[in-house]
Design a protein around this motif. Structure first.
Motif: not given
Length: 200
Positions: A113-118, A126-128, A157-159
């Protein structure tokens, strides 16, 4: 089985005593008499013991019948409870397995999802994160221990990294790797609890 043996032992002793008492009275009363050669006397002898022993043996049969009926009913009840308990365990572990499967799909899809929706990676994280929190709240009744804090912290942390400018790709890669490790440990801990349900 120990209860049944104890009952049979006591019952046998009582029955023998109940049969011996009239026999002892008979012997005591008529021991001085000679053995008769008159068939009518033998008939009276048979009538006496038949009249005394038959009710005792009838009561003994009734007691044995009632006791065996109770034992069979108890065994059936125990067997039914065991079957229901086993079925409950299987259904519970099935629910646990399905819930873990759904959670795994969400956690494993984060990278894609991150790759597709950078541009909206923070939204995907946040959703996860919300899914992990919701899982912990909704499935407390199934799992005795849901330790999802490390996964939530790694997602947080990623957020934080995605929301800082300039964006630190290496920091994000390290944080994402930490998330993958904590995610795997979290899923494994849930699977162990699922398997333990079937052991009890």
């Amino acid at each position: 089985m120990n209860k049944l043996r104890r009952f049979l032992t006591i019952f046998t002793i009582v029955l023998v005593i109940a049969l011996l008492i009239p026999t002892a009275f008979f012997i005591f009363q008529f021991s001085e008499m000679e053995i008769s050669k008159n068939i009518q006397n033998w008939g009276n002898f048979a009538d006496f013991f038949g009249g005394v022993f038959n009710p005792i043996l009838a009561i003994a049969n009734l007691v044995i019948f009632v006791k065996l009926t109770l034992i069979v009913a108890e065994m059936e009840d125990k067997s039914t409870k065991q079957a229901l308990n086993q079925e409950k365990k299987i259904l519970t572990s099935g629910l646990m397995h399905d819930s873990i499967k759904e959670l795994s799909v969400v956690l494993n899809s984060l990278g894609e999802k991150i790759i597709i929706n950078k541009e909206k990676s923070d939204w995907e994280i946040l959703q996860v994160q919300q899914t992990v929190i919701t899982f912990g709240n909704n499935y407390k009744y199934l799992f005795s221990n849901i330790d999802n804090q490390i996964v939530i912290d790694d997602l947080n942390e990623m957020l934080n990294i995605t929301r800082k400018q300039p964006y630190g790709q290496q920091k994000f890669a390290n944080a994402f790797n930490n998330f993958l490790n904590s995610k795997d440990e979290f899923i494994q801990s849930l699977h162990k609890q699922t398997l333990s349900k079937l052991d009890y």
